[in-house]
Design a protein around this motif. Sequence first.
Motif, PDB file in Angstrom:
ATOM      1  N   GLY A  25       0.841  -1.188   0.000  1.00 39.47           N
ATOM      2  CA  GLY A  25       0.000   0.000   0.000  1.00 39.47           C
ATOM      3  C   GLY A  25       0.872   1.233   0.000  1.00 39.47           C
ATOM      4  N   GLY A  26       0.392   2.288  -0.611  1.00 39.47           N
ATOM      5  CA  GLY A  26       1.126   3.546  -0.664  1.00 39.47           C
ATOM      6  C   GLY A  26       0.748   4.330  -1.893  1.00 39.47           C
ATOM      7  N   LEU A  27       1.636   5.231  -2.300  1.00 37.93           N
ATOM      8  CA  LEU A  27       1.415   6.047  -3.485  1.00 37.93           C
ATOM      9  C   LEU A  27       2.087   5.414  -4.693  1.00 37.93           C
ATOM     10  CD1 LEU A  27       2.145   9.582  -1.973  1.00 37.93           C
ATOM     11  CD2 LEU A  27      -0.086   8.524  -2.383  1.00 37.93           C
ATOM     12  N   VAL A  28       1.455   5.528  -5.847  1.00 37.42           N
ATOM     13  CA  VAL A  28       2.088   5.100  -7.092  1.00 37.42           C
ATOM     14  C   VAL A  28       3.174   6.131  -7.393  1.00 37.42           C
ATOM     15  CG1 VAL A  28       1.757   4.630  -9.547  1.00 37.42           C
ATOM     16  CG2 VAL A  28      -0.044   4.031  -7.910  1.00 37.42           C
ATOM     17  N   THR A  29       4.424   5.681  -7.473  1.00 32.85           N
ATOM     18  CA  THR A  29       5.538   6.605  -7.632  1.00 32.85           C
ATOM     19  C   THR A  29       6.072   6.684  -9.058  1.00 32.85           C
ATOM     20  OG1 THR A  29       7.124   4.881  -7.044  1.00 32.85           O
ATOM     21  CG2 THR A  29       6.294   6.281  -5.251  1.00 32.85           C
ATOM     22  N   LYS A  30       5.776   5.665  -9.872  1.00 28.85           N
ATOM     23  CA  LYS A  30       6.310   5.633 -11.233  1.00 28.85           C
ATOM     24  C   LYS A  30       5.461   4.680 -12.051  1.00 28.85           C
ATOM     25  CE  LYS A  30      10.644   4.355 -13.556  1.00 28.85           C
ATOM     26  NZ  LYS A  30      11.999   3.826 -13.332  1.00 28.85           N
ATOM     27  N   VAL A  31       5.260   5.006 -13.327  1.00 24.97           N
ATOM     28  CA  VAL A  31       4.552   4.116 -14.249  1.00 24.97           C
ATOM     29  C   VAL A  31       5.364   3.973 -15.532  1.00 24.97           C
ATOM     30  CG1 VAL A  31       2.237   4.596 -13.356  1.00 24.97           C
ATOM     31  CG2 VAL A  31       3.149   5.989 -15.207  1.00 24.97           C
ATOM     32  N   ALA A  32       5.235   2.830 -16.173  1.00 26.67           N
ATOM     33  CA  ALA A  32       5.905   2.593 -17.445  1.00 26.67           C
ATOM     34  C   ALA A  32       5.064   1.609 -18.247  1.00 26.67           C
ATOM     35  CB  ALA A  32       7.303   2.016 -17.218  1.00 26.67           C
ATOM     36  N   PHE A  33       5.172   1.701 -19.552  1.00 25.21           N
ATOM     37  CA  PHE A  33       4.489   0.765 -20.429  1.00 25.21           C
ATOM     38  C   PHE A  33       5.509  -0.125 -21.109  1.00 25.21           C
ATOM     39  CE2 PHE A  33       1.383   4.105 -19.969  1.00 25.21           C
ATOM     40  CZ  PHE A  33       0.208   3.399 -19.846  1.00 25.21           C
ATOM     41  N   ALA A  34       5.188  -1.399 -21.197  1.00 25.55           N
ATOM     42  CA  ALA A  34       6.027  -2.378 -21.901  1.00 25.55           C
ATOM     43  C   ALA A  34       5.087  -3.201 -22.776  1.00 25.55           C
ATOM     44  CB  ALA A  34       6.775  -3.253 -20.916  1.00 25.55           C
ATOM     45  N   GLN A  81      -3.433  11.832  -9.207  1.00 21.88           N
ATOM     46  CA  GLN A  81      -4.084  12.558  -8.124  1.00 21.88           C
ATOM     47  C   GLN A  81      -3.430  12.348  -6.765  1.00 21.88           C
ATOM     48  OE1 GLN A  81      -8.275  11.598  -8.259  1.00 21.88           O
ATOM     49  NE2 GLN A  81      -8.575  12.713 -10.162  1.00 21.88           N
ATOM     50  N   GLY A  82      -2.355  11.579  -6.707  1.00 21.47           N
ATOM     51  CA  GLY A  82      -1.683  11.335  -5.442  1.00 21.47           C
ATOM     52  C   GLY A  82      -2.530  10.573  -4.444  1.00 21.47           C
ATOM     53  N   LYS A  83      -3.320   9.620  -4.943  1.00 19.79           N
ATOM     54  CA  LYS A  83      -4.186   8.806  -4.083  1.00 19.79           C
ATOM     55  C   LYS A  83      -3.430   7.560  -3.631  1.00 19.79           C
ATOM     56  CE  LYS A  83      -8.209  10.955  -4.951  1.00 19.79           C
ATOM     57  NZ  LYS A  83      -9.125  11.442  -3.977  1.00 19.79           N
ATOM     58  N   ASN A  84      -3.785   7.061  -2.456  1.00 21.27           N
ATOM     59  CA  ASN A  84      -3.205   5.806  -1.965  1.00 21.27           C
ATOM     60  C   ASN A  84      -3.820   4.626  -2.699  1.00 21.27           C
ATOM     61  OD1 ASN A  84      -1.302   6.476   0.112  1.00 21.27           O
ATOM     62  ND2 ASN A  84      -3.037   7.236   1.298  1.00 21.27           N
ATOM     63  N   ILE A  85      -3.007   3.598  -2.868  1.00 20.41           N
ATOM     64  CA  ILE A  85      -3.461   2.372  -3.500  1.00 20.41           C
ATOM     65  C   ILE A  85      -3.036   1.206  -2.603  1.00 20.41           C
ATOM     66  CG2 ILE A  85      -1.368   2.184  -4.923  1.00 20.41           C
ATOM     67  CD1 ILE A  85      -3.171   1.070  -7.172  1.00 20.41           C
ATOM     68  N   SER A  86      -3.922   0.240  -2.438  1.00 21.48           N
ATOM     69  CA  SER A  86      -3.632  -0.989  -1.696  1.00 21.48           C
ATOM     70  C   SER A  86      -3.750  -2.142  -2.680  1.00 21.48           C
ATOM     71  CB  SER A  86      -4.620  -1.180  -0.546  1.00 21.48           C
ATOM     72  OG  SER A  86      -4.517  -0.122   0.366  1.00 21.48           O
ATOM     73  N   ILE A  87      -2.706  -2.951  -2.769  1.00 19.19           N
ATOM     74  CA  ILE A  87      -2.621  -3.988  -3.797  1.00 19.19           C
ATOM     75  C   ILE A  87      -2.446  -5.356  -3.157  1.00 19.19           C
ATOM     76  CG2 ILE A  87      -1.286  -4.798  -5.784  1.00 19.19           C
ATOM     77  CD1 ILE A  87      -0.188  -1.892  -5.943  1.00 19.19           C
ATOM     78  N   GLU A 107      -7.292  -1.471  -4.426  1.00 18.53           N
ATOM     79  CA  GLU A 107      -8.262  -0.463  -3.990  1.00 18.53           C
ATOM     80  C   GLU A 107      -7.572   0.895  -4.002  1.00 18.53           C
ATOM     81  OE1 GLU A 107     -10.523   0.798   0.144  1.00 18.53           O
ATOM     82  OE2 GLU A 107      -9.934  -1.283  -0.169  1.00 18.53           O
ATOM     83  N   VAL A 108      -8.239   1.889  -4.531  1.00 19.24           N
ATOM     84  CA  VAL A 108      -7.741   3.255  -4.524  1.00 19.24           C
ATOM     85  C   VAL A 108      -8.543   4.030  -3.488  1.00 19.24           C
ATOM     86  CG1 VAL A 108      -7.480   5.373  -5.873  1.00 19.24           C
ATOM     87  CG2 VAL A 108      -7.048   3.158  -6.947  1.00 19.24           C
ATOM     88  N   SER A 109      -7.836   4.755  -2.618  1.00 19.53           N
ATOM     89  CA  SER A 109      -8.558   5.526  -1.594  1.00 19.53           C
ATOM     90  C   SER A 109      -8.063   6.950  -1.535  1.00 19.53           C
ATOM     91  CB  SER A 109      -8.407   4.870  -0.232  1.00 19.53           C
ATOM     92  OG  SER A 109      -7.057   4.706   0.114  1.00 19.53           O
TER      93      SER A 109
END
Length: 109
Positions: A25-34, A81-87, A107-109
Amino acid sequence: MLPLAALFVIGVAGSSTPALASNQGGLVTKVAFAGPRLLFWVSGARGGARPGCDCCNRWELAVSDPNGQARMSLVLTAYAQGKNISIAGTGACVAGANDTEGVDYFEVS
């Protein structure tokens, strides 16, 4: 446009967490597409059992079908949006990258 709560239901419908899977859980800090996959990193501590094939402390979603695209939309919204995500992970690496645990539900909160 569907509200965020409705998209969340699309992202988790019909899922169950395997006994040997990791979670985070936390913030998504980086995204990439492959190719047809979204790879993303989350700031919080990772718990549970990571599969042995997972090398990179990131998560992977297949985004080639409507369900994957809806899930991708939620991850990108959380990132923007700087929302928390729990995975909760699948407990296995996803075919394609072969070194990243797949996402069972989140879950995004």
